[in-house]
Scaffold this motif. Sequence first.
Motif, PDB file in Angstrom:
ATOM      1  N   SER A 149       0.807  -1.368  -0.179  1.00 35.61           N
ATOM      2  CA  SER A 149      -0.210   0.209   0.076  1.00 35.61           C
ATOM      3  C   SER A 149       0.953   1.217   0.094  1.00 35.61           C
ATOM      4  CB  SER A 149      -0.989  -0.064   1.172  1.00 35.61           C
ATOM      5  OG  SER A 149      -1.825  -0.877   1.130  1.00 35.61           O
ATOM      6  N   ALA A 150       1.799   1.308   0.683  1.00 39.22           N
ATOM      7  CA  ALA A 150       2.769   2.327   0.697  1.00 39.22           C
ATOM      8  C   ALA A 150       3.398   2.722  -0.720  1.00 39.22           C
ATOM      9  CB  ALA A 150       3.967   2.431   1.613  1.00 39.22           C
ATOM     10  N   SER A 151       3.714   1.638  -1.397  1.00 40.20           N
ATOM     11  CA  SER A 151       4.196   2.034  -2.984  1.00 40.20           C
ATOM     12  C   SER A 151       3.166   2.325  -3.619  1.00 40.20           C
ATOM     13  CB  SER A 151       4.789   0.616  -3.414  1.00 40.20           C
ATOM     14  OG  SER A 151       6.338   0.342  -2.566  1.00 40.20           O
ATOM     15  N   VAL A 152       1.920   1.731  -3.622  1.00 37.39           N
ATOM     16  CA  VAL A 152       0.933   1.882  -4.372  1.00 37.39           C
ATOM     17  C   VAL A 152       0.360   3.332  -4.122  1.00 37.39           C
ATOM     18  CG1 VAL A 152      -1.774   1.555  -4.681  1.00 37.39           C
ATOM     19  CG2 VAL A 152      -0.109  -0.264  -4.444  1.00 37.39           C
ATOM     20  N   SER A 153       0.486   3.933  -2.965  1.00 36.98           N
ATOM     21  CA  SER A 153       0.139   5.365  -2.550  1.00 36.98           C
ATOM     22  C   SER A 153       1.084   6.443  -3.277  1.00 36.98           C
ATOM     23  CB  SER A 153       0.334   5.561  -1.077  1.00 36.98           C
ATOM     24  OG  SER A 153      -0.822   5.030  -0.376  1.00 36.98           O
ATOM     25  N   GLY A 154       2.562   5.735  -3.251  1.00 33.66           N
ATOM     26  CA  GLY A 154       3.413   6.573  -3.928  1.00 33.66           C
ATOM     27  C   GLY A 154       3.274   6.720  -5.497  1.00 33.66           C
ATOM     28  N   THR A 155       2.731   5.799  -5.797  1.00 33.29           N
ATOM     29  CA  THR A 155       2.645   5.655  -7.217  1.00 33.29           C
ATOM     30  C   THR A 155       1.324   6.651  -7.495  1.00 33.29           C
ATOM     31  OG1 THR A 155       0.870   3.975  -7.348  1.00 33.29           O
ATOM     32  CG2 THR A 155       3.311   3.269  -8.047  1.00 33.29           C
ATOM     33  N   MET A 156       0.258   6.626  -7.007  1.00 31.24           N
ATOM     34  CA  MET A 156      -0.938   7.714  -7.032  1.00 31.24           C
ATOM     35  C   MET A 156      -0.541   8.976  -6.929  1.00 31.24           C
ATOM     36  SD  MET A 156      -3.659   5.456  -4.747  1.00 31.24           S
ATOM     37  CE  MET A 156      -5.151   6.569  -5.174  1.00 31.24           C
ATOM     38  N   ALA A 157       0.503   9.131  -5.866  1.00 29.62           N
ATOM     39  CA  ALA A 157       0.981  10.740  -5.649  1.00 29.62           C
ATOM     40  C   ALA A 157       1.894  11.235  -7.025  1.00 29.62           C
ATOM     41  CB  ALA A 157       1.777  10.687  -4.495  1.00 29.62           C
ATOM     42  N   ALA A 158       2.703  10.230  -7.481  1.00 28.78           N
ATOM     43  CA  ALA A 158       3.681  10.636  -8.507  1.00 28.78           C
ATOM     44  C   ALA A 158       2.705  10.891  -9.730  1.00 28.78           C
ATOM     45  CB  ALA A 158       4.483   9.483  -8.903  1.00 28.78           C
TER      46      ALA A 158
END
Length: 265
Positions: A149-158
Motif C-alpha cells: 500500500s505504501a508503494s501504491v500510494s507513492g504511484t498515485m501521488a507521482a
Amino acid sequence: MDSSSSDLTQDPPLQQAREPILNLPGALTAYILLIAVIHLRVLLPDEWNAGIIDLFAFVPKRYDQTLMDGAFPGGTPAKIWTFFSYSLLHANLAHIGFNVLWLLPFGSALARRFGALRFYLFLTVTAAAGALAHLLTHEHALAPMIGASASVSGTMAAAMRFAFVSGSFLSFTRGDADAAARVPALSLSRALRNPRVLGFLAVWFGVNIVFGIGGITPGAEGADVAWQAHIGGFIAGLILFALFDPIPHARGDAAPALPSDAADH
C-alpha cells in the motif's frame, strides 16, 4: 470480366487497430505476478509461513536499540531488507486485489513513463518511506506490517504530477496510453496550486485518515490499517517524482497548460 476480376483482387478495407481493454506495461505485469507468486507461501505449512513473516515483514520492535541483533530472525541484515521486503507480502487475495485495483490506472501510467528500472526503484524507495513513517509512529510495536500500500500510494501521488495535464490519462483530451503517460509534468509548486490535484489530495488524505481512525482495513480483515505508512509513501512519491522522471519538464510560464481547468471554475 476485367472489372469483376479487379474487384476480387482489391485489398479489403483496413480496420482501425483497437487498443486492448487491459493493456498493462510489462514492468507492472511482472510486479503483480511477483506478488502473486510470493503469496503462494500460504500453501506452505503454518510454521514455515510464520517464519517467512518473521523474516521479511516490517516489525518496528526489530529496531529497538536495547535488543541484541539475534532477537529477531535475520539479525542486522534484516533491518535493511525488511524496509522493502514487507511490501511484497500480503494478508490474503483480497488484500492483493485492493492494491492491484489502484495499481492498474496509476501504476500503469507510471511504469510506461519511467520504464522498468526506474519504476522498480521508485516502488522500493516509496516502500522504504512508508516503513520509515510506520517506524516513527509505531516505535517498539511488535505487530508485523505487510502489503504494497505504501508503494501504491507513492504511484498515485507521482501520477498526480501529470495525470490532469491535457492529453494525460485523467484529462478530458487523453491520447493513447503511451502518449498519455509521457506528457510534460507539472512542477511540484504548480501541482499544489492545481484545483484537481488539490481535490485529489483532499479526498485521498481524508479517506486514509477515516480508515485509520475507524480501523477499516480493506482487503485485510482483522488487521489494523497502516495509514501512516500510506501517507509516508504518498508524500515520498509526490516529492521525489522529479528524481525519477525521464521526461523533460516544462518550466515557469512554459508549464503545460490545463485548458480544461477553465470549464471547472
